[in-house]
Design an enzyme around this catalytic site. Sequence first.
Site, PDB file in Angstrom:
ATOM      1  N   LYS A   1      -4.626 -30.918  16.766  1.00 47.58           N
ATOM      2  CA  LYS A   1      -3.316 -31.054  16.652  1.00 47.58           C
ATOM      3  C   LYS A   1      -2.588 -29.605  16.592  1.00 47.58           C
ATOM      4  CE  LYS A   1      -0.154 -34.021  13.593  1.00 47.58           C
ATOM      5  NZ  LYS A   1      -0.161 -34.588  12.413  1.00 47.58           N
TER       6      LYS A   1
ATOM      7  N   SER B   1       2.053 -38.927  13.355  1.00 46.97           N
ATOM      8  CA  SER B   1       2.439 -38.037  14.006  1.00 46.97           C
ATOM      9  C   SER B   1       1.163 -37.470  14.930  1.00 46.97           C
ATOM     10  CB  SER B   1       2.962 -36.645  13.082  1.00 46.97           C
ATOM     11  OG  SER B   1       2.004 -36.209  12.475  1.00 46.97           O
TER      12      SER B   1
ATOM     13  N   SER C   1      -0.383 -40.398   9.290  1.00 50.09           N
ATOM     14  CA  SER C   1      -0.318 -39.561  10.596  1.00 50.09           C
ATOM     15  C   SER C   1      -1.352 -39.607  11.271  1.00 50.09           C
ATOM     16  CB  SER C   1       0.392 -38.214  10.483  1.00 50.09           C
ATOM     17  OG  SER C   1       1.777 -38.490  10.075  1.00 50.09           O
TER      18      SER C   1
END
Lengths: 518, 106
Positions: A93, A169, A193
């Site tokens: 990420k 996310s 997330s």
Amino acid sequence: MELFELSALEIARRVRSKQVSARAVLDSHLERIARVDGQAGTLGGDPQAEPQKIHAFITLTADRARAQAEAVDAKIAAGQEPGPLAGVPLTVKDIFTVEGTPSTAASKILANFIAPYTATAVERLEAAGAITLGKVNLDEFTYGSSNESSAFQPAPRNPWDTSRVPGGSSGGSAAAVAAYESPLSLGTDTAGSIRLPAAYCGVVGLKPTYGRVSRYGLIAFGSSLDCPGPLARSVSDAALALQVMAGPDPRDATAATVATPDYLAEMEKDVRGLKIGLSPDYFRITYFDAQSGELVERALPPEIQNAVTDAAQRLALRGAEIVEDIAMPHTQYGIPAYFVISRVEAASNLHRYDGVKYGYRAQSAGDLREMYRKTRGEAFGLQPKLRILMGMYVSAAQYSEQYYNRALKVRSLIRRDFDEAFGRVDALLTPSTPDAAFAIGGVYGDSVLMQYADQLLVTGNHAGVPGMSVPAGFNAAGLPVGIHFFAPDYREEILFRAGYAYEQATAAEAWRAKKPAL
Amino acid sequence: MNDEITPDVFAHLVDLAALQLSAQESETLRRQLNNQLKSIREMLAVPLDENTPVASRGVEYTPQNSPALRRDVAHPHPAPARLLQGAPEVAEGYLVVPETPHQDLK
């Protein structure tokens, strides 16, 4: 079966035993990415571009990956120990720093930032032999549950239905794993997330105990809530990744000095003798409806409730004791408290972006103060601005007792719910999310409703306890549904035991063989 | 119910936050903030007794799970020039910024 379809454990086994080279594994994954991912997210890119593609990536670092794969192969050829993740492709990420690569947080303000150091979690995974394919997309600074707020468009799409969001996310991570672009991804979880996109994309997502994995090199959102953790297609791969990442770190004073168990060995112990609780407070959600101005309570869809009760029955058949009346009375206050605590911490963390030390600087003929205002006004998206403003408001001297201090006390009560629950049971079994993945554009723009998607997960962040979402089949629309386990502090091995037992109990189900049609 | 964050309060927050916003952006943000506050106020219904502690984080840190504090000693970075490469403007090893607002003293 092609190499990109293998699990992380199987890739490492084959690479370590010289059945296949790390380079061949890498090439298979790069070909897969070229076939299904489409164009990477770029600043100002077209959100509607290539709507049938996944768009998980912001930066593909193929040359760096080739060098890493060749180093693993050279180690093996020289008879050296290549590590437990030898040759396993990894996506990261883009909220983690990786030295010498763009580390953008999916924000214009860091779009040109080349990290001068590597995050501990990434460093440990790479030291164990993982091959980093690149950085994957997310909501800007992790602020969202859909990935639509990324400044780098097109944003990731859900591999099971590309008209739907992958969740957020860590949406790029979940989409990449579900689409067989990488068997492992490194994400972060501040209110769900990791676990929410895992549930939306039909993969496993683990939020470890706060402090189990170092936050060094993680671009901060809510410093008392943020947890790095893995996304994978199986519980065993998540266990393997956590094994490598976990442990104290002299560069993070909140990384706990707690011994890391042998997760893969623990995972095999099954659930006989475990007490697993169900809480009625996790079978409904209460949310604020911006249209009516009213609090609305509703039960979860039957297929999500049924997935949990089915899992409980299967685990009971394997010897777990199911306890059905666990009270978690403060669950509904998780989001309101999160609206306060996370915003105060985000506002504090975002003050460092000022156009002086790194990142974007606005062209300005004015003085320093004007440069600050223009830089932050031009380069932060709507979500960071919302968090800064709310954080400043609820922590202001005249409001902090009413809002911030109250939220911190509500967090104590949420923690107390878990302490009392874990006095009775070893783990809690809950739904992961109130619904399956929603349509792109369906919720974005309503920042309140978007936040409530995390209602069943955020309590774990407040309490600091570990949680893991596990795929549990599909709803009538063909979208993945997840179930979720909570365990006490530093007891991730209980999550792995329960999750792995559930995988074994459902191994013969037809839905287990489904793959996204890409 | 009237908006808790009025245009005046909002303008003050924007100034403190060092943000330059368009009128349209301001309107959207103020509306969203007031909607979020309505959700936050749900928390006001939670009965709290005066002994309820504040929790700065969920997990308790004890001597058994806390690392020893580092010695408070500065260490020079091995490559400060590399750090400065990310800065928008540098000169002779220093960060360069526009003029700092100031008042000349008589």
